[in-house]
Design a protein around this motif. Structure first.
Motif, mmCIF file in Angstrom:
data_model
loop_
_atom_site.group_PDB
_atom_site.id
_atom_site.type_symbol
_atom_site.label_atom_id
_atom_site.label_comp_id
_atom_site.label_asym_id
_atom_site.label_seq_id
_atom_site.Cartn_x
_atom_site.Cartn_y
_atom_site.Cartn_z
ATOM 1 N N LEU A 24 0.832 -1.199 0.000
ATOM 2 C CA LEU A 24 0.000 0.000 0.000
ATOM 3 C C LEU A 24 0.867 1.249 0.000
ATOM 4 O O LEU A 24 0.627 2.188 -0.774
ATOM 5 C CB LEU A 24 -0.928 0.000 1.220
ATOM 6 C CG LEU A 24 -1.781 1.254 1.409
ATOM 7 C CD1 LEU A 24 -2.817 1.367 0.305
ATOM 8 C CD2 LEU A 24 -2.461 1.250 2.769
ATOM 9 N N ALA A 25 1.890 1.265 0.872
ATOM 10 C CA ALA A 25 2.779 2.426 0.941
ATOM 11 C C ALA A 25 3.553 2.589 -0.365
ATOM 12 O O ALA A 25 3.764 3.712 -0.847
ATOM 13 C CB ALA A 25 3.748 2.278 2.113
ATOM 14 N N ILE A 26 3.958 1.475 -0.964
ATOM 15 C CA ILE A 26 4.726 1.552 -2.211
ATOM 16 C C ILE A 26 3.844 2.041 -3.357
ATOM 17 O O ILE A 26 4.280 2.812 -4.214
ATOM 18 C CB ILE A 26 5.355 0.178 -2.523
ATOM 19 C CG1 ILE A 26 6.393 -0.161 -1.437
ATOM 20 C CG2 ILE A 26 5.997 0.171 -3.898
ATOM 21 C CD1 ILE A 26 6.968 -1.554 -1.539
ATOM 22 N N ILE A 27 2.564 1.621 -3.350
ATOM 23 C CA ILE A 27 1.627 2.116 -4.373
ATOM 24 C C ILE A 27 1.472 3.631 -4.263
ATOM 25 O O ILE A 27 1.485 4.348 -5.264
ATOM 26 C CB ILE A 27 0.253 1.419 -4.233
ATOM 27 C CG1 ILE A 27 0.361 -0.048 -4.678
ATOM 28 C CG2 ILE A 27 -0.815 2.140 -5.051
ATOM 29 C CD1 ILE A 27 -0.868 -0.865 -4.362
ATOM 30 N N VAL A 28 1.319 4.112 -3.010
ATOM 31 C CA VAL A 28 1.201 5.558 -2.802
ATOM 32 C C VAL A 28 2.471 6.259 -3.270
ATOM 33 O O VAL A 28 2.420 7.338 -3.874
ATOM 34 C CB VAL A 28 0.907 5.880 -1.323
ATOM 35 C CG1 VAL A 28 0.921 7.384 -1.081
ATOM 36 C CG2 VAL A 28 -0.435 5.304 -0.908
ATOM 37 N N ALA A 29 3.641 5.658 -3.004
ATOM 38 C CA ALA A 29 4.910 6.250 -3.452
ATOM 39 C C ALA A 29 4.981 6.307 -4.975
ATOM 40 O O ALA A 29 5.462 7.290 -5.552
ATOM 41 C CB ALA A 29 6.080 5.444 -2.904
ATOM 42 N N VAL A 30 4.501 5.248 -5.639
ATOM 43 C CA VAL A 30 4.479 5.234 -7.106
ATOM 44 C C VAL A 30 3.572 6.352 -7.627
ATOM 45 O O VAL A 30 3.896 7.041 -8.605
ATOM 46 C CB VAL A 30 4.020 3.864 -7.633
ATOM 47 C CG1 VAL A 30 3.813 3.909 -9.140
ATOM 48 C CG2 VAL A 30 5.042 2.795 -7.279
ATOM 49 N N LEU A 31 2.424 6.539 -6.955
ATOM 50 C CA LEU A 31 1.549 7.650 -7.336
ATOM 51 C C LEU A 31 2.287 8.978 -7.204
ATOM 52 O O LEU A 31 2.071 9.906 -7.997
ATOM 53 C CB LEU A 31 0.295 7.662 -6.452
ATOM 54 C CG LEU A 31 -0.692 6.506 -6.633
ATOM 55 C CD1 LEU A 31 -1.825 6.641 -5.632
ATOM 56 C CD2 LEU A 31 -1.236 6.472 -8.047
ATOM 57 N N GLY A 32 3.152 9.071 -6.183
ATOM 58 C CA GLY A 32 3.946 10.283 -5.998
ATOM 59 C C GLY A 32 4.871 10.528 -7.163
ATOM 60 O O GLY A 32 5.032 11.666 -7.628
ATOM 61 N N VAL A 33 5.509 9.463 -7.671
ATOM 62 C CA VAL A 33 6.393 9.608 -8.837
ATOM 63 C C VAL A 33 5.586 10.045 -10.051
ATOM 64 O O VAL A 33 5.984 10.953 -10.805
ATOM 65 C CB VAL A 33 7.131 8.287 -9.129
ATOM 66 C CG1 VAL A 33 8.001 8.422 -10.370
ATOM 67 C CG2 VAL A 33 7.985 7.866 -7.932
#
Length: 861
Positions: free
Chosen positions: A741-750
């Motif tokens: 979940l945190a990594i998905i949010v980080a990808v959205l950030g990129v």
């Protein structure tokens, strides 16, 4: 009102740019709300079940737990005589009293020897069919059991395993194996959370579970009209005295709920912890979004300041936009959270734990908490960009968009980041060199927090250096396009640092847990190789399962075995030489051959002497705490037998993985003080093959136990190591899934950073296209920029995580996990995966950039 109108206009004017930030808020809030709704629903389900299945008053044996049966180490439940039923009926206010028998220490298999236990971890219960069960169960097909050859099964279990009336099943207990045929099925009137239940008639249940008739595990008492449960309990206690456990329905339900609650709390707080990590990552996304929007609107803000808008109004305008974003994302997140909860319920249903959507529980606190968290986090994250917007001067209206970097602020940030990182590194060093695990764990926690914050703060400084190195290694091979991608990533180090930091957090946790998990497996494997001399380990796969005496005899009768070693444990109250009394202390009892099967290190004495009559061993830490030396005497009051005075003949090392903290005596000593009918069953059995017959003995052991004792598993050392690896792997996979979940949010950030960056560079992109840059080259440039940002974040995260994991392993070394194992395949895979993540994140921004109209892009102001 003017501020609100301006904020609303800007928000909807840039709604596309806000979308990904809203998704980040939505996901984080949804995970929180979904967790709360799911656990509240499970609580409701179990509440209804326990309330429905509890009689007005329940009487059980003194040795039973508050939740009902506690099977002793003999494998049989504690019982009370049937004569107690007649005594209870004489108490005032008693309408009816009925004795029942049940046990959860059972294994049930079908005719093909396949286990009928739930896969969800719920219990398997075998008991007598009684009037209290008839209140919550209704016979769906066939009939209730009426003789020793009949058994009734709950309908859910019958459906899951395809059981039909007439099918044979076997109930395996410490008493022996009972064979019966299905006479009917019973359906729950309330939600069944997944237990597998089998009903026998009372006499058969007594013989099968206890080995004799005339006894019950508990007695269900029904109150007469007008008599409260509390009054009934008082009246029953007055008749029976205090020799038995007497509980009201509420007390039994509360005790059962407390057991369930402890499990649910662990799950709830673990999931909320991962939601918190997702929120933390989302903060970087929101900060980046508003920072870039403020930079793009520098001229607009400057004009507003020139015509009279105050700093406070500009600041409030940006914060109101953040408030709108937080409210929108949170409202959608609450709805998505309920959907997640329903999805989890369906998933649990696939695993065998049935949860009805009729019990779906959405407390008012859940959406309130979701909204509060989403709004507060969003507004706080937008505060710094809002403050920066308020500082824009009217003269900015005369400049191109994009505020110049504050060199002084950058220097302060770099110094602060270096100080925090240095302090965190020193804390990790102190943790790694600590003498005690408890002290070191505190320093480890401090080091993790400080280094994490330090890397976030120092991110822009690190970005300037690492991106250049990555550019030289990865981007230069792509020629001018690669160099432009590198310069784009370096153009705003603060933005690159924040985007990389979002990805860094999730990957740091992945790397840390991978190092700890791999070190655990490597250390345990090394300990097994060095310590365990036995070839085979035989034990039950059932929780708290025991090895029946008949099974031990079957093992001993297997051809090709050189020796068989029994391993038991029991509880006792210890009185040490310093006068302290230690109740409920586990004492292991083994055959003398255990000294050969498991090579135990000692700091004093010979462990073989501990297996002499009236002798024992104690661990080093226990000996130090209680002033015990070789020759000291410890008084051991066995709970199922008499009191012994045992002499300490060996003191074992405490910093080992196997046998750490264990106290040992011999089975002969145990037999001297505990009657034969109360002797505990074996926890496990170790077996060693004759020289050169390992393969044949392994096959023979499996064959000997397969038909009559399917609850037992034979493992050689290879099997045991693989099982340990699989268990750690399953745990890590579950944690990785939650971290996703945190990594998905980080990808959205990129994605968001690149999308806003493309908008910010619209005119520049138009000019590059005008002088010959092709669409393909433009897409490649943006993809390479994304890859280098993702790899930058991965380098920070993996480096940080490995340092955390290595420090944690040094603390675990005090508990016997002495080998540091870096899982290079996992680390390499995550690093390569991060590059693909960057590539994936750039797809949409690169596609949009390539579709820009060149003339319109050049004309953009």
């Amino acid at each position: 009102m003017t501020v609100l109108k301006t904020s609303m206009r800007n928000f909807f004017a840039h709604k596309g740019r806000m979308a990904l930030s809203a998704v980040a808020v939505l996901l984080s809030v949804a995970f929180v709300c979904g967790t709360l709704v799911f656990t509240d629903t499970m609580n409701t389900t179990f509440d209804k079940l326990f309330q429905a299945t509890s009689s007005d008053v329940q009487v059980s044996a003194k040795g039973s737990s508050d939740t009902g049966e506690t099977t002793s180490r003999t494998g049989k439940p504690p019982v009370l005589p049937a004569s107690v039923v007649a005594e209870i009926r004489t108490a005032r206010g008693v309408k009816a009293a009925e004795g029942t028998v049940f046990s959860t220490s059972v294994t049930v298999v079908d005719g093909d020897k396949d286990k009928l236990s739930p896969s969800s971890g719920a219990p398997t219960i075998v008991g007598s069919w009684n009037r209290n069960d008839a209140r919550t169960m209704e016979i769906a097909s066939g009939t209730a059991p009426k003789g020793p050859d009949q058994v009734m099964v709950d309908a859910d279990t019958a459906d899951k395993h395809g059981l039909e009336i007439g099918d044979e099943i076997s109930v395996i207990t410490a008493v022996g194996t009972h064979h019966a045929r299905v006479s009917g099925t019973a359906a729950f009137k309330v939600t069944n959370p997944g237990a597998a239940i089998f009903y026998l008639d009372t006499r058969t249940a007594q013989q099968t579970l206890v080995g004799r008739t005339g006894v019950y595990t508990n007695i269900n008492v029904t109150a007469a009209a007008g008599v409260t449960d509390a009054q009934l309990k008082k009246n029953v206690t007055a008749v029976l005295g205090h020799d038995y456990k007497v509980q009201t329905a509420k007390e039994v339900a509360d005790a059962n709920q407390k057991d369930v609650q402890s499990f649910l709390n662990v799950m709830k707080y673990a999931m909320l912890g991962f939601a918190g990590i997702a929120f933390l990552v989302g903060i970087f996304l929101i900060i980046n979004t508003f920072s870039m929007l403020v930079a793009q609107r520098t001229r607009e803000i400057g004009l507003m300041r020139a015509i009279g808008s105050s700093r406070r109004q500009i600041n409030r305008s940006v914060l109101v936009e953040a408030l709108l974003l937080g409210v929108l994302g949170s409202v959608l997140g609450v709805g998505a959270g309920i959907g997640i909860a329903v999805g989890l319920m369906k998933l649990m249903g696939q695993m065998g734990m049935h949860l009805s959507t009729d019990d779906l529980t959405v407390a008012w606190t859940t959406p309130a908490l979701g909204l509060l968290l989403g709004v507060v986090v969003t507004v706080l994250a937008a505060y710094l960009p809002a403050r920066r917007a308020g500082k824009v001067s009217p003269m900015a209206a005369l400049r191109d968009a994009g505020a110049p970097a504050d060199a002084k602020a950058g220097a302060v940030r770099a110094v602060l980041g270096l100080l925090l990182t240095g302090a965190g590194g020193w804390s990790l060093y102190v943790a790694a060199t600590a003498d005690k695990a408890k002290t070191g764990s505190g320093w480890l926690g401090l080091g993790v927090v400080l280094t994490l914050i330090g890397f976030v703060v120092i991110g822009p400084l690190l970005a300037g250096g690492l991106v250049r190195v990555l550019g030289a290694v990865l981007l230069r091979i792509f020629g001018p396009v690669g160099r432009m991608a590198e310069r784009n990533a370096l153009r705003n180090p603060r933005r690159t640092g924040a985007t990389g930091a979002a990805l860094m957090i999730g990957l740091a946790l992945v790397a840390c847990l991978s190092v700890v998990g791999s070190s655990m497996v490597a250390s345990a494997t090394d300990q097994l190789d060095k310590t365990v001399g036995a070839d085979f380990i035989i034990r039950s796969d059932q929780e708290n399962g025991l090895v029946a005496r008949q099974a031990v005899q079957a093992v001993k009768g297997t051809p090709g075995l050189k020796r068989v070693t029994e391993y038991k444990w029991t509880e006792a109250a210890l009185t040490t030489p310093d006068g302290r009394r230690l109740p409920n202390t586990a004492v292991m009892a083994v055959d003398p051959a255990y000294a050969t099967d498991v090579r135990t290190e000692t700091v004093a004495g010979d462990v073989r002497d501990a297996y002499r009559i009236d002798s024992m061993s104690v661990p080093e830490k226990f000996a130090d705490d209680h002033g015990i030396r070789l020759g000291s005497t410890i008084t051991v009051a066995y709970e199922d037998g008499r009191t012994a005075r045992l002499t300490v003949r060996a003191i074992t090392r405490s910093d080992t993985l196997i046998d750490a903290g264990a106290m040992y005596t011999s089975i002969d000593t145990l037999a001297k003080y505990i009657p034969a009918d109360r002797m505990p069953l074996d926890e496990m059995v170790l077996a060693t093959a004759a020289e050169g017959q390992e393969a044949a003995a392994y096959k023979a052991l499996k064959a000997a136990l397969h038909d009559d004792f399917p609850q037992l598993t034979v493992r050689d050392q290879t099997d045991y190591k693989q099982e340990l690896k699989d268990q750690v792997g399953q745990l890590l996979n579950m944690i990785y899934g939650l971290l996703a979940l945190a990594i998905i949010v980080a990808v959205l950030g990129v994605v968001n950073t690149l999308a806003l960056s493309v908008v910010e560079r619209t005119r520049e992109i138009g000019l590059m296209r005008a002088i010959g840059l092709s669409r393909r080259q433009l897409r490649r440039m943006i993809r390479l920029e994304s890859v280098v940002i993702a790899v930058f974040g991965a380098l920070l995260g993996l480096g940080l995580g490995m340092s955390w994991g290595a420090t944690a392993q040094q603390l675990l070394a005090m508990e016997g996990l002495k080998i540091l194992e870096i899982p290079w395949p996992t680390i390499t895979g995550v690093f390569i995966g991060s590059a693909f993540v960057g590539l994936f994140a750039a797809l949409v921004p690169a596609f949009r950039a390539a579709r820009m109209n060149v003339l319109n892009a050049i004309a953009t102001d």
